[in-house]
Design a protein around this motif. Structure first.
Motif, PDB file in Angstrom:
ATOM      1  N   UNK A 158       4.501 -18.651 -43.957  1.00  0.00           N
ATOM      2  CA  UNK A 158       5.026 -20.010 -43.864  1.00  0.00           C
ATOM      3  C   UNK A 158       5.573 -20.424 -45.225  1.00  0.00           C
ATOM      4  N   UNK A 159       6.790 -20.930 -45.237  1.00  0.00           N
ATOM      5  CA  UNK A 159       7.382 -21.372 -46.502  1.00  0.00           C
ATOM      6  C   UNK A 159       6.590 -22.557 -47.064  1.00  0.00           C
ATOM      7  N   UNK A 160       6.493 -22.664 -48.380  1.00  0.00           N
ATOM      8  CA  UNK A 160       5.764 -23.783 -48.980  1.00  0.00           C
ATOM      9  C   UNK A 160       6.360 -25.113 -48.544  1.00  0.00           C
ATOM     10  N   UNK A 161       5.482 -26.067 -48.259  1.00  0.00           N
ATOM     11  CA  UNK A 161       5.918 -27.365 -47.748  1.00  0.00           C
ATOM     12  C   UNK A 161       6.333 -28.259 -48.915  1.00  0.00           C
ATOM     13  N   UNK A 170       4.857 -26.168 -36.314  1.00  0.00           N
ATOM     14  CA  UNK A 170       5.936 -25.993 -37.274  1.00  0.00           C
ATOM     15  C   UNK A 170       7.054 -27.020 -37.103  1.00  0.00           C
ATOM     16  N   UNK A 171       6.869 -28.032 -36.245  1.00  0.00           N
ATOM     17  CA  UNK A 171       7.890 -29.040 -36.033  1.00  0.00           C
ATOM     18  C   UNK A 171       7.824 -30.078 -37.159  1.00  0.00           C
ATOM     19  N   UNK A 172       8.954 -30.295 -37.807  1.00  0.00           N
ATOM     20  CA  UNK A 172       9.003 -31.241 -38.932  1.00  0.00           C
ATOM     21  C   UNK A 172      10.163 -32.206 -38.741  1.00  0.00           C
ATOM     22  N   UNK A 173      10.065 -33.343 -39.390  1.00  0.00           N
ATOM     23  CA  UNK A 173      11.084 -34.388 -39.285  1.00  0.00           C
ATOM     24  C   UNK A 173      12.146 -34.192 -40.367  1.00  0.00           C
ATOM     25  N   UNK A 215      12.974 -24.237 -48.676  1.00  0.00           N
ATOM     26  CA  UNK A 215      12.536 -23.030 -49.395  1.00  0.00           C
ATOM     27  C   UNK A 215      12.665 -21.780 -48.533  1.00  0.00           C
ATOM     28  N   UNK A 216      13.012 -20.683 -49.176  1.00  0.00           N
ATOM     29  CA  UNK A 216      13.143 -19.395 -48.479  1.00  0.00           C
ATOM     30  C   UNK A 216      12.586 -18.317 -49.406  1.00  0.00           C
ATOM     31  N   UNK A 232       0.646 -30.377 -45.303  1.00  0.00           N
ATOM     32  CA  UNK A 232       0.466 -28.924 -45.355  1.00  0.00           C
ATOM     33  C   UNK A 232       0.496 -28.359 -43.935  1.00  0.00           C
ATOM     34  N   UNK A 233       1.338 -27.368 -43.707  1.00  0.00           N
ATOM     35  CA  UNK A 233       1.437 -26.727 -42.404  1.00  0.00           C
ATOM     36  C   UNK A 233       0.340 -25.672 -42.282  1.00  0.00           C
TER      37      UNK A 233
END
Length: 245
Positions: free
Chosen positions: A142-145, A112-115, A150-151, A1-2
């Motif tokens: 923030x878009x759902x993780x 907000x950095x993701x792999x 997702x947009x 979760x972000x």
């Protein structure tokens, strides 16, 4: 979760930008201190949703943001400055500042950095938007993780509605035109006098005359649409504006 960073200061970062064949540094202090700034982060330049929806709508709604106290609209992506500069040109997004976060420092500082190694992207930004006042994050969307891209909540309309639910949004204007057409030039002048941006499809370059007839039932240009409504030619546009007052 972000995690949301609402109520926190933005990270202290230097953006390295290429302008007019020279390197220019912009600091977060310069960008945010004493100013109201809308930022939206996205996975990458030239990617589908980013190019077809995220950037264009922020660019289109920029005048409404400015009318409601926003000083600058910024797009941040984990890409280098050369890619971001070319993407801005391709998007014709003159109302949006494209900031290259090549090392991901700003994005990481925002959490907000993701792999995205599964796509061959490496570390990229999750999709989000935020309103920053004097360097402090007031609101984040923030878009759902979840899997995919997702947009749903980081779009321009959601942010503008948060700033002012009653904000007047510019209407989308589109016209069919033809090079050297005096009536087309007249229509463009009428639109520009009203401060209305437009997109056009030029017959013989972008579309055929058959496409114009298929869309409008007419064989002449210009043919104009405002807010999805068919207006007609340049005389019809003049009459439309006369009715508007």
């Amino acid at each position: 979760m972000l995690q949301s960073h609402e109520g926190q200061r933005v990270p202290d970062v230097i953006f390295h930008i290429r302008e007019n064949n020279e390197w220019v540094d912009r600091s977060t202090d310069e960008i945010f201190n004493g100013r109201t700034v809308v930022v939206f982060g996205l996975p990458g330049a030239f990617t589908p949703t980013c190019s077809s929806s995220h950037v264009p709508r922020f660019n289109e709604l920029a005048p409404a943001f400015w009318d409601n106290g926003v000083d600058e609209i910024i797009c941040v992506s984990v890409n280098d400055t050369f890619v971001m500069n070319e993407w801005q040109k391709d998007q014709k997004a003159e109302n949006v500042t494209f900031l290259p976060d090549g090392n991901g420092d700003f994005t990481a500082g925002m959490g907000m950095l993701v792999d995205k190694s599964d796509l061959g992207f490496g570390d990229r930004s999750w999709r989000y938007s935020m309103l920053v006042k004097d360097g402090v994050v007031e609101k984040m969307f923030i878009e759902p993780f979840v899997a995919g891209d997702p947009f749903e909540v980081s779009d321009a309309d959601t942010m503008l509605d948060y700033i002012n639910p009653r904000a007047k949004k510019p209407e989308f204007v589109f016209l069919f035109s033809k090079a050297g057409c005096p009536h087309c030039a007249r229509a463009k002048t009428l639109l520009e006098q009203r401060g209305m941006n437009y997109e056009e499809a030029v017959v013989g370059r972008d579309v055929s005359s058959r496409a114009v007839r298929a869309a409008t039932g007419k064989s002449t240009v210009p043919q104009i649409y405002i807010g999805g409504r068919y207006i007609g030619g340049s005389d019809d546009l003049e009459q439309y504006f006369a009715r508007q007052g």
